[in-house]
Design a protein around this motif. Structure first.
Motif, PDB file in Angstrom:
ATOM      1  N   TYR A  33       0.815  -1.239  -0.086  1.00  0.00           N
ATOM      2  CA  TYR A  33      -0.062  -0.001   0.009  1.00  0.00           C
ATOM      3  C   TYR A  33       0.889   1.249   0.013  1.00  0.00           C
ATOM      4  N   TYR A  35       0.242   5.185   1.215  1.00  0.00           N
ATOM      5  CA  TYR A  35      -0.648   6.461   1.757  1.00  0.00           C
ATOM      6  C   TYR A  35       0.270   7.810   1.566  1.00  0.00           C
ATOM      7  N   LEU A  43      -3.869   9.908   7.156  1.00  0.00           N
ATOM      8  CA  LEU A  43      -3.304   9.048   6.119  1.00  0.00           C
ATOM      9  C   LEU A  43      -4.338   9.025   4.912  1.00  0.00           C
ATOM     10  N   PHE A  45      -5.129   7.439   1.573  1.00  0.00           N
ATOM     11  CA  PHE A  45      -5.220   6.149   0.815  1.00  0.00           C
ATOM     12  C   PHE A  45      -4.619   6.622  -0.701  1.00  0.00           C
ATOM     13  N   TYR A  48      -3.287   0.474  -3.908  1.00  0.00           N
ATOM     14  CA  TYR A  48      -2.746  -0.827  -3.344  1.00  0.00           C
ATOM     15  C   TYR A  48      -2.681  -1.802  -4.423  1.00  0.00           C
ATOM     16  N   ASP A  56      -5.654  -1.398  -6.949  1.00  0.00           N
ATOM     17  CA  ASP A  56      -6.518  -0.475  -6.622  1.00  0.00           C
ATOM     18  C   ASP A  56      -6.086   0.940  -6.737  1.00  0.00           C
ATOM     19  N   SER A  58      -7.758   3.829  -6.899  1.00  0.00           N
ATOM     20  CA  SER A  58      -8.990   4.815  -6.559  1.00  0.00           C
ATOM     21  C   SER A  58      -8.475   5.812  -5.836  1.00  0.00           C
ATOM     22  N   LEU A  91       4.055   7.407   2.688  1.00  0.00           N
ATOM     23  CA  LEU A  91       4.027   6.154   3.561  1.00  0.00           C
ATOM     24  C   LEU A  91       3.832   4.847   2.824  1.00  0.00           C
ATOM     25  N   ARG A  95       1.391  -6.094   3.977  1.00  0.00           N
ATOM     26  CA  ARG A  95       0.775  -7.182   4.793  1.00  0.00           C
ATOM     27  C   ARG A  95       0.531  -8.608   3.940  1.00  0.00           C
ATOM     28  N   LEU A  98      -5.209  -9.385   2.178  1.00  0.00           N
ATOM     29  CA  LEU A  98      -6.074  -8.147   2.325  1.00  0.00           C
ATOM     30  C   LEU A  98      -6.739  -8.051   3.852  1.00  0.00           C
ATOM     31  N   ALA A  99      -6.059  -9.023   4.684  1.00  0.00           N
ATOM     32  CA  ALA A  99      -6.759  -8.771   6.133  1.00  0.00           C
ATOM     33  C   ALA A  99      -5.543  -8.835   7.137  1.00  0.00           C
ATOM     34  N   GLY A 100      -5.779  -8.297   8.203  1.00  0.00           N
ATOM     35  CA  GLY A 100      -4.870  -8.216   9.256  1.00  0.00           C
ATOM     36  C   GLY A 100      -4.088  -6.963   9.274  1.00  0.00           C
ATOM     37  N   GLU A 101      -3.037  -6.948  10.200  1.00  0.00           N
ATOM     38  CA  GLU A 101      -2.242  -5.641  10.356  1.00  0.00           C
ATOM     39  C   GLU A 101      -1.525  -4.821   9.304  1.00  0.00           C
ATOM     40  N   LEU A 102      -1.419  -3.681   9.047  1.00  0.00           N
ATOM     41  CA  LEU A 102      -0.549  -3.293   7.987  1.00  0.00           C
ATOM     42  C   LEU A 102       0.879  -2.971   8.833  1.00  0.00           C
TER      43      LEU A 102
ATOM     44  N   ARG B  31     -14.865  -5.219   8.749  1.00  0.00           N
ATOM     45  CA  ARG B  31     -13.778  -6.396   8.540  1.00  0.00           C
ATOM     46  C   ARG B  31     -12.898  -6.329   9.728  1.00  0.00           C
ATOM     47  N   PHE B  34      -8.509  -1.191  13.438  1.00  0.00           N
ATOM     48  CA  PHE B  34      -7.162  -1.005  13.987  1.00  0.00           C
ATOM     49  C   PHE B  34      -6.717   0.177  14.648  1.00  0.00           C
ATOM     50  N   TYR B  36      -2.985   2.370  15.961  1.00  0.00           N
ATOM     51  CA  TYR B  36      -1.777   2.322  15.681  1.00  0.00           C
ATOM     52  C   TYR B  36      -1.153   3.650  16.486  1.00  0.00           C
ATOM     53  N   PHE B  46       2.046  -0.673  14.652  1.00  0.00           N
ATOM     54  CA  PHE B  46       0.725  -1.270  14.992  1.00  0.00           C
ATOM     55  C   PHE B  46       0.604  -1.681  16.467  1.00  0.00           C
ATOM     56  N   THR B  49      -5.837  -4.983  16.546  1.00  0.00           N
ATOM     57  CA  THR B  49      -6.805  -5.253  15.614  1.00  0.00           C
ATOM     58  C   THR B  49      -8.306  -5.761  16.629  1.00  0.00           C
ATOM     59  N   TYR B  51     -12.243  -7.051  15.842  1.00  0.00           N
ATOM     60  CA  TYR B  51     -12.977  -7.372  14.663  1.00  0.00           C
ATOM     61  C   TYR B  51     -14.660  -7.695  14.970  1.00  0.00           C
ATOM     62  N   GLN B  91     -11.513  -1.295   8.145  1.00  0.00           N
ATOM     63  CA  GLN B  91     -11.459  -1.888   6.945  1.00  0.00           C
ATOM     64  C   GLN B  91     -12.802  -2.296   6.784  1.00  0.00           C
ATOM     65  N   GLY B  99      -9.863  -3.841   0.276  1.00  0.00           N
ATOM     66  CA  GLY B  99      -8.535  -4.033   0.872  1.00  0.00           C
ATOM     67  C   GLY B  99      -7.797  -2.641   1.698  1.00  0.00           C
ATOM     68  N   ASN B 100      -8.552  -1.746   1.460  1.00  0.00           N
ATOM     69  CA  ASN B 100      -8.265  -0.464   2.007  1.00  0.00           C
ATOM     70  C   ASN B 100      -8.559  -0.204   3.401  1.00  0.00           C
ATOM     71  N   PHE B 103      -8.344   5.833   7.500  1.00  0.00           N
ATOM     72  CA  PHE B 103      -7.777   6.343   8.838  1.00  0.00           C
ATOM     73  C   PHE B 103      -8.595   7.466   9.207  1.00  0.00           C
TER      74      PHE B 103
END
Lengths: 113, 113
Positions: A33, A35, A43, A45, A48, A56, A58, A91, A95, A98-102, B31, B34, B36, B46, B49, B51, B91, B99-100, B103
């Motif tokens: 990604y 940013y 931040l 976007f 990515y 993406d 966008s 920045l 990761r 497409l899930a979990g921490e960046l 999804r 997060f 930070y 980080f 997270t 959910y 997210q 996927g974005n 923030f």
């Protein structure tokens, strides 16, 4: 490397010049990604990449901005004909999927005079 | 439109004075949320997270909680080294940019000895 690596850490350029910012993600991370963080702002976007899928784009603010990712690893963000409003910290983060921490790099600070 | 609002913008505490930071969000299917931490001149680091509503996570003096509309970052007996900007991001499960991470603008925390 152990973390996300970005270069240069600082870049000063003149209005109208092109700049390239580089990001080397954590090994094995398929998602990358970009940013932008302006003074006093959150931040923003930009773009990515995920594996071999189409990126993406966008969040890219204008057609002066582009990015590529070669070999599923290193990425380059290019800003053509820079303007003063492009001054910000760029920045990069990566990761696994497409899930979990960046995980973020330290950023590239761009100053356009 | 997915949105994240953090409050307050800035918070000054005395060492040992507990408080909470707020992150209000609107998202079409969460999804993940997060948290930070960002130190001056550094990339975001980080923390947590979350959910689903009701979930809580702790790390040292920090505890993050989540409801269907907001998240809180509770800081218990803070120390000067907890001074930083705390960022919240969400997210979405839906939409073109699944996927974005979106923030907020962050809360700048200062802890005085």
């Amino acid at each position: 490397g152990a973390g996300v690596s970005q270069s240069p850490s600082n870049k000063v350029t003149e209005k109208g010049k092109d700049v390239e910012l580089r990001c080397d993600p954590i090994s094995g991370h398929t998602a990358l990604y970009w940013y932008r963080q302006s003074l006093g702002q959150g931040l923003e976007f930009l773009i990515y990449f995920q594996g071999n899928s189409a990126p993406d784009k966008s969040g890219l603010p204008s057609d002066r901005f582009s990015a590529e990712r070669t070999g599923g690893s290193v990425s380059t963000l290019t800003i053509q004909r820079t303007q003063q409003e492009d001054s910000a910290v760029y920045l990069c983060a990566s990761r696994t999927g497409l899930a979990g921490e960046l995980f973020f790099g330290e950023g590239s600070r761009l100053t356009v005079l | 439109e997915d949105q994240v609002t953090q409050s307050p913008e800035a918070l000054r505490l005395q060492e040992g004075e507990s408080s909470s930071l707020n992150c209000s969000y609107t998202v079409s299917g969460l999804r993940g949320l997060f948290w930070y931490r960002q130190d001056p001149g550094k990339g975001p680091e980080f923390l947590f997270t979350l959910y689903s509503a009701g979930e809580e996570k702790e790390k040292e003096r920090l505890k993050a909680t989540l409801t269907k509309k907001e998240s809180f970052l509770h800081i218990t007996a803070p120390k000067p080294e907890d001074s930083a900007t705390y960022l919240c991001a969400v997210q979405s499960n839906y939409g073109g940019s699944q996927g974005n991470l979106i923030f907020g603008k962050g809360t700048k925390l200062s802890v005085k000895p």
